[in-house]
Design an enzyme around this catalytic site. Sequence first.
Site, mmCIF file in Angstrom:
data_model
loop_
_atom_site.group_PDB
_atom_site.id
_atom_site.type_symbol
_atom_site.label_atom_id
_atom_site.label_comp_id
_atom_site.label_asym_id
_atom_site.label_seq_id
_atom_site.Cartn_x
_atom_site.Cartn_y
_atom_site.Cartn_z
ATOM 1 N N ASP A 194 0.866 -1.172 0.000
ATOM 2 C CA ASP A 194 0.000 0.000 0.000
ATOM 3 C C ASP A 194 0.909 1.230 0.000
ATOM 4 O O ASP A 194 2.105 1.161 0.288
ATOM 5 C CB ASP A 194 -0.971 -0.031 1.189
ATOM 6 C CG ASP A 194 -2.163 0.859 0.949
ATOM 7 O OD1 ASP A 194 -3.164 0.728 1.668
ATOM 8 O OD2 ASP A 194 -2.100 1.709 0.022
HETATM 9 C C1 GLC Z 1 -4.285 4.347 -0.349
HETATM 10 C C2 GLC Z 1 -5.166 3.218 0.150
HETATM 11 C C3 GLC Z 1 -5.303 2.082 -0.809
HETATM 12 C C4 GLC Z 1 -5.254 2.617 -2.220
HETATM 13 C C5 GLC Z 1 -3.844 3.154 -2.453
HETATM 14 C C6 GLC Z 1 -3.701 3.762 -3.841
HETATM 15 O O1 GLC Z 1 -3.485 4.793 0.698
HETATM 16 O O2 GLC Z 1 -4.851 2.678 1.414
HETATM 17 O O3 GLC Z 1 -6.528 1.396 -0.536
HETATM 18 O O4 GLC Z 1 -5.540 1.586 -3.152
HETATM 19 O O5 GLC Z 1 -3.468 4.090 -1.465
HETATM 20 O O6 GLC Z 1 -4.513 4.861 -3.962
#
Ligand code: GLC
Length: 740
Positions: free
Chosen positions: A280
């Site tokens: 993430d």
């Molecule tokens: C964010 C979220 C995740 C998302 C990623 C890309 O922090 O936690 O769910 O897919 O970043 O946007």
Amino acid sequence: MKKILIGVLLTASFLSYSQGKSIDQKVEELLQKMTLEEKIGQLNQYTGDNTVTGPLTINPNKQQEIKEGKIGSMLNVIGAKYTRQYQELAMQSRLKIPLLFGLDVIHGHKTTFPIPLAEAASWDLSAMELSARVAATEAAASGIHWTFAPMVDVSRDPRWGRVMEGAGEDTYLGSRIAFARVKGFQGTKLGDLNSVMACAKHFVAYGAAVGGRDYNSVDMSDRMLWETYLPPFKASVDAGVATFMNSFNDLNGIPATANRYIQRDILKGKWNFQGFVVSDWGSIGEMIAHGYCKDSKEAAEKAILAGSDMDMESNAYRYNLAQLVAENKVPVSVIDEAVKRILRKKFELGLFDDPFRYCNTERQNKALNNPENAKIAREVAAKSIVLLKNEQKVLPLSKEIKTIAFIGPMVKPKRINHGFWAVDLKDVDSTYIVSQWEGLQNKIGKKAKLLYARGCGVEDMSKAGFEEAIQVANQADVVVVSIGERWNMSGEAKSRSNLSIPGVQEDLVKELQKTGKPIVVLINAGRPLIFNWTADNMPTILYTWWLGSEAGNAIADVLFGDYNPSGKLPMSFPREEGQIPIYYNHFNTGRPSINEDKVYKSAYIDLPNSPKFPFGYGLSYSYFTYSDLKLSKKKIKSNETIEVTLNITNTGSFAGEEVVQLYLRDQVGSVVRPIIELKDFQKIKLAKGETKTISFTIDNEKLSFYNSALEFASEPGSFDLMIGSSSADIRLSDTFELIP
Ligand code: GLC
């Protein structure tokens, strides 16, 4: 001319050379040609700069680095035009390895569907699969190869703002929904032009953050992990999910990003997952803040060794992996394995055959303006609405009504209805979103007069608008008041310690109640809220969540009975924050709260244990009676099954749908068992007066659980079988026995 001829010959030879080879062979061949730097480049993902969904890592050289093969994927690059521009840069790299484009297509791309928690309230798996299908079709036409969805985190804590993104508190319901959504996004097969890779996230137990505080720590037994939080991820793997995203939280002391147990032992080992894992946003680098790594280099080492294949936005892999290989801390074979997982998906998507196959502006414009998609969104939205109360039968509204007062801060705004995680399409105006006001206008046309007053804001404490609202209400035959959370009061980094309806909105309802007019309350939110006064004093309440682009039309359809509400709550609604975590499938304890003894019991002295509205609860304009429960056997062995049949009759005045829920209780186990557990459900349509016989099958899987040795197995003993209209409204019950 000579250059073109050479180009044609080279392409032809490449194609002929690679023709007839399996994807694995093509991956292997390509890998052999790659330098270590090019391999590391494939493990590196950056965001585009139009939309940012996390703390940005400033990198002004992205475009040059793409040309140098140092970036393998981009996220938040939206549209056929922009993705083509970036892909053209990748085609200038030495090996012309195409980029992957990922995006959070969580509940729709342009056509926005209800937030996932609202869709979960529909309990309509085919509707949720169709919603994901439409989202995939629009996203794939817009250059997107990969959505970071479905979010399949079970959560029993409505303080956590991301409950809006998932399927609620129940493992079984969440697993069924995870499977449906993965199938919806990925369609028949990856590489089809209307399919995108799905991504099961956030692995794992992110929804159990202490205090409901986003990104907070998680600590639980492996048994709880296996029993409650892992199954929706396993369902995603069973559905063929292409990718996983790990979670920000530390789990039992080890950040998920570097958690070898969950990523290598369980996901890639026991479950034999063949896709790849993306971290993430920045979570690899954040292991420094966790206090788990002293620097980015150690973070890179721990993450890649633990099975995190791609680094989203933390720079850790690109700046450290080459050195770690040189120091023999990371074998190049580990990098190769990660690279192969990623390249395999790029081949499956057909990107090596045609890197631009998803970047077709004409196809995009056609897909983004398909009226059929809006129609589907309207139907899914109506199915997601939950009727909480209708005590005086004010609903459905008569079409003979002459004057309706539509009051409240949620009535006219458009953006509110998209909720959190709507795709931010810069070049698409928001006029296509049907506001609640427009929805009612569309419905009543000239047949009735629609009056409006805002009444108050969402969060500000001014009551200056009350007088006008009351005047407008006094002119009407019926009042509809729409209140709730602002669109970004639930979502990522939106934990709330106080779940009340913000501002003076409930005060507005109180004042309107004094008019004596029939009042319908609409509550718009991304999570269970606490609204005890309204719940206790207002006889007609619809929970309308954040319903997407067609919110207004869907709400109007339900208000006037063109759709009979059928939603059931996927989460328990607390009376007070002090009850949280609150969930229906809890253990009994040695001093259950129903103890006759008024003192020594597991209860609060100032509040009942029960929720304000229970898991699985939702009313209809109709009524359904349950009868004739029959079990084909009362005793079974673990290799046998029980056929359960029962009749459902629609005794009301409207055709409608009922979600018939099957619950079990294992009376005694080698570990304590919940007092009730959802094990199956069916959503059925019944005409007025119609009776249907439905059946369920009880098999050994439904009787099994994770014991203290983490074996998934059933144990002989007695079981309660309960059939209900909610977890707290059991209509039929019986018992049966599992014998050795
Ligand atoms: C964010 C979220 C995740 C998302 C990623 C890309 O922090 O936690 O769910 O897919 O970043 O946007």
